[in-house]
Write a protein that holds these residues in place. Structure first.
Motif, mmCIF file in Angstrom:
data_model
loop_
_atom_site.group_PDB
_atom_site.id
_atom_site.type_symbol
_atom_site.label_atom_id
_atom_site.label_comp_id
_atom_site.label_asym_id
_atom_site.label_seq_id
_atom_site.Cartn_x
_atom_site.Cartn_y
_atom_site.Cartn_z
ATOM 1 N N THR A 364 0.862 75.935 25.743
ATOM 2 C CA THR A 364 0.726 75.436 26.846
ATOM 3 C C THR A 364 -0.172 75.876 28.377
ATOM 4 O OG1 THR A 364 2.791 73.536 26.689
ATOM 5 C CG2 THR A 364 1.725 73.709 29.041
ATOM 6 N N GLY A 365 -0.380 75.502 28.677
ATOM 7 C CA GLY A 365 -1.462 76.725 29.846
ATOM 8 C C GLY A 365 -1.342 75.078 31.151
ATOM 9 N N ILE A 366 -0.947 76.005 32.600
ATOM 10 C CA ILE A 366 -0.402 75.364 34.053
ATOM 11 C C ILE A 366 -1.757 75.854 34.599
ATOM 12 C CG2 ILE A 366 0.859 75.469 35.855
ATOM 13 C CD1 ILE A 366 3.152 76.117 33.729
ATOM 14 N N PHE A 367 -2.558 75.802 34.460
ATOM 15 C CA PHE A 367 -3.830 76.250 35.703
ATOM 16 C C PHE A 367 -4.162 75.616 36.836
ATOM 17 C CE2 PHE A 367 -8.972 75.758 36.119
ATOM 18 C CZ PHE A 367 -8.567 77.520 36.183
ATOM 19 N N GLN A 368 -4.147 76.412 37.874
ATOM 20 C CA GLN A 368 -4.955 76.112 39.141
ATOM 21 C C GLN A 368 -6.273 76.831 39.570
ATOM 22 O OE1 GLN A 368 -3.519 78.517 42.620
ATOM 23 N NE2 GLN A 368 -3.245 77.060 43.825
ATOM 24 N N PRO A 369 -7.471 75.358 39.795
ATOM 25 C CA PRO A 369 -8.295 75.557 40.034
ATOM 26 C C PRO A 369 -8.608 76.721 40.938
ATOM 27 C CG PRO A 369 -8.461 73.355 39.159
ATOM 28 C CD PRO A 369 -7.663 74.445 39.486
ATOM 29 N N HIS A 370 -9.633 77.172 41.507
ATOM 30 C CA HIS A 370 -9.931 78.096 42.316
ATOM 31 C C HIS A 370 -11.325 78.342 42.605
ATOM 32 C CE1 HIS A 370 -10.507 82.216 44.511
ATOM 33 N NE2 HIS A 370 -9.478 81.608 45.146
ATOM 34 N N LEU A 371 -11.144 77.519 44.649
ATOM 35 C CA LEU A 371 -12.173 77.513 45.047
ATOM 36 C C LEU A 371 -13.167 76.265 44.135
ATOM 37 C CD1 LEU A 371 -14.023 80.532 44.935
ATOM 38 C CD2 LEU A 371 -12.822 80.000 46.673
ATOM 39 N N LEU A 430 5.281 70.451 39.869
ATOM 40 C CA LEU A 430 5.761 71.214 39.208
ATOM 41 C C LEU A 430 6.793 71.722 38.661
ATOM 42 C CD1 LEU A 430 3.582 72.800 37.133
ATOM 43 C CD2 LEU A 430 3.553 74.975 38.760
ATOM 44 N N PRO A 431 8.498 72.037 39.617
ATOM 45 C CA PRO A 431 9.236 72.181 38.616
ATOM 46 C C PRO A 431 9.432 71.702 37.889
ATOM 47 C CG PRO A 431 9.093 73.141 41.386
ATOM 48 C CD PRO A 431 7.732 71.780 41.157
ATOM 49 N N GLY A 432 9.623 70.604 38.875
ATOM 50 C CA GLY A 432 10.417 69.318 37.830
ATOM 51 C C GLY A 432 9.559 68.634 36.195
ATOM 52 N N ILE A 433 8.596 68.902 36.221
ATOM 53 C CA ILE A 433 7.357 68.841 34.948
ATOM 54 C C ILE A 433 7.620 69.614 34.350
ATOM 55 C CG2 ILE A 433 5.104 68.965 33.795
ATOM 56 C CD1 ILE A 433 4.457 67.481 36.565
ATOM 57 N N ILE A 434 8.298 71.338 34.347
ATOM 58 C CA ILE A 434 8.359 71.943 33.945
ATOM 59 C C ILE A 434 9.774 72.259 32.856
ATOM 60 C CG2 ILE A 434 9.257 74.467 34.096
ATOM 61 C CD1 ILE A 434 6.319 74.493 33.865
ATOM 62 N N ALA A 435 10.537 71.405 34.051
ATOM 63 C CA ALA A 435 12.704 71.514 33.856
ATOM 64 C C ALA A 435 12.042 70.514 32.663
ATOM 65 C CB ALA A 435 13.276 71.048 35.093
ATOM 66 N N SER A 436 11.215 69.400 32.579
ATOM 67 C CA SER A 436 11.757 68.616 31.594
ATOM 68 C C SER A 436 10.816 68.410 30.642
ATOM 69 C CB SER A 436 11.104 67.249 32.105
ATOM 70 O OG SER A 436 9.976 67.116 32.142
ATOM 71 N N GLY A 437 9.904 69.784 30.374
ATOM 72 C CA GLY A 437 9.402 69.356 29.063
ATOM 73 C C GLY A 437 10.315 70.946 27.587
ATOM 74 N N ARG A 438 9.122 70.818 26.815
ATOM 75 C CA ARG A 438 9.627 71.728 25.741
ATOM 76 C C ARG A 438 8.581 72.749 25.830
ATOM 77 N NH1 ARG A 438 12.907 69.107 20.764
ATOM 78 N NH2 ARG A 438 12.373 71.419 20.700
#
Length: 464
Positions: A364-371, A430-438
């Motif tokens: 699982t990748g959590i990506f933040q685009p830059h610029l 994001l924190p809520g999404i992480i908390a609910s995922g596997r």
């Protein structure tokens, strides 16, 4: 660059506009080590600015001329250094410009400091931070020793600055942004990659690559240029400059890896050079992309007299760089890695390295685009690289120095990604999404302020 009224080696005070940047903080630490009064501005507190404050720097976080301390208000004794990320409308920067201060870009100050040293300069779209840190570690733990200005925090020493009382070798991460690396005069230089980037500055891929060709012309006569095998540039060498190639896999390169063994959480290979072969190199950070980085670093170490046993020991003891394939959590159930990758090629390398380490596990990748501009220029590449994941959580764009560009949002990447499991969310969600995922293997990826989310994510994953 206008001539300085002061000698950079005899200034009494230094003020840094943008003090918390990774490159600026190395300069701050350098001047602090010299006993020079050091202060500055950054737009928000960070772990780096807190460390600098603890080390003696005077830093504030509001752009307000009234907050500049008295010791930095004397043009005849204060050098001002700024990062190009700071806008020209910045009030403090304008104050210094209009009141007769010596004002330098970070790259100009670094270039002046390095003039009296033998610079080992590592440039490239990607790979330069890890390669620079590896090189510095190899030299520092050997009988050769070195100084270093790094673009990341080397975990072995907890800093981005190394100083030596005995060696004039100075490892420098040579940044191509804003053509900064054209301020350097390398004794030896490495080019790791020239995949186009920063097109908001360069305009075209051709102009970007040409800037690296100009960089090759800056290697001092009698020096050495080392380029990755197959790189798409034509060097412009001064007289008597030696040219070598290196590779993580191409055995025709002058310096290369072979007999590569991957398994049981280890990567081991043999290093071949024109005059020596070093067997059983074990990577302290065992990811596949580091084979190539290690070969470049070992090439510099070898050419500067580091002994084979010192090279072998140094590669095994290399602890890595913060935010470069940085393991934050590793248990039998879950692995969490943080990485600075922000270019499509870097992201592809990162994901493929993870896949090689953890075959068969969900990534699982959590990506933040830059610029905004980088998103616009490389949207197809981002979509292709992120589609290598099993699951994508995509954050909105981190703008850094830019104003919004109409029609350019993270949505244009999201729509093109082919991963069935994908989510577009805000940092607050994001924190809520992480908390609910596997999760089995989780990655945070990006060069913006996603680093501020790493520790909260780690704590959620630990509780899970």
């Amino acid at each position: 660059m206008q001539p300085l009224r002061m000698n950079i080696n005899t200034v009494r005070a230094v003020y840094l506009v943008g003090a918390g940047g990774i490159g600026m903080s190395a300069l701050a630490r350098y001047f602090l080590s010299k006993g020079i009064r050091t202060g500055g501005y950054d737009r928000m507190p960070s772990e780096l600015t807190e460390q600098l404050t603890a080390e003696g720097a005077d830093i504030h976080y509001t752009d307000n001329v009234a907050l500049i301390a008295d010791e930095f208000r004397h043009p005849e004794q204060t050098l001002v250094v700024y990062t190009p990320a700071v806008p020209e409308t910045h009030d403090e920067l304008r104050f210094f410009r209009t009141n007769g201060f010596d004002v330098l870009k970070r790259s100009q100050a670094l270039g002046l400091i390095a003039k009296s040293a033998r610079g080992l300069c590592i440039a490239g779209t990607h790979g330069k931070t890890t390669t620079s840190a590896m090189t510095a570690h190899l030299l520092k733990q050997s009988h050769v020793d070195c100084n270093a200005f790094l673009g990341g925090i080397l975990k072995n020493c907890g800093s981005n600055l190394m100083l030596s009382a005995t060696s004039d070798l100075t490892v420098i991460e040579a940044d191509e942004y804003d053509r900064s690396f054209h301020q350097l005069s390398p004794f030896m230089a490495v080019i790791t990659s020239v995949d186009p980037d920063h097109l908001d500055i360069y305009g075209t891929p051709e102009a970007y690559r040409e800037s690296f060709e100009i960089f090759t012309s800056l290697v001092c006569p009698g020096g050495t240029l080392i380029v990755k095998s197959g790189i798409d540039i034509t060097p412009r060498l001064q007289p008597d400059v030696r040219l070598y190639t290196y590779s993580g896999s191409d055995r025709k390169a002058d310096f290369h890896a072979h007999n590569i063994r991957i398994g049981n959480g280890e990567i081991i290979f043999d290093f071949a050079a024109p005059s020596v072969e070093i067997s059983d190199i074990r990577l302290g950070v065992p990811v596949t992309v580091n084979i190539e980085n290690a070969v470049a670093a070992m090439t510099l170490a070898c050419l500067n007299g580091v002994a084979p046993d010192e090279i072998r020991n140094g590669m095994q003891s290399f602890a890595g760089v913060s935010r470069r394939f940085d393991f934050r959590l590793k248990t039998s159930d879950i692995v969490f890695i943080d990485d600075y990758a922000h270019h499509p090629e870097e992201i592809s390398h990162c994901i493929r390295s993870v896949r090689a380490l953890y075959p068969g596990r969900k990534i699982t990748g959590i990506f933040q685009p830059h610029l905004y501009s980088r998103t616009r220029d490389f949207v197809a590449g981002f979509a292709e690289s992120l589609s290598l994941l099993d699951e994508l959580i995509l954050l909105e764009i981190y703008p850094a120095r830019e104003e919004p560009i109409p029609g350019i949002t993270a949505q244009i990447i999201f729509d093109r990604v082919t991963v069935p499991e994908k989510t577009l969310c805000s940092k607050e969600q994001l924190p809520g999404i992480i908390a609910s995922g596997r999760y089995e293997v989780a990655l945070t990826i990006g060069a913006g302020d996603i680093d501020r989310l790493v520790e909260p994510i780690k704590q959620i994953l630990e509780r899970k």
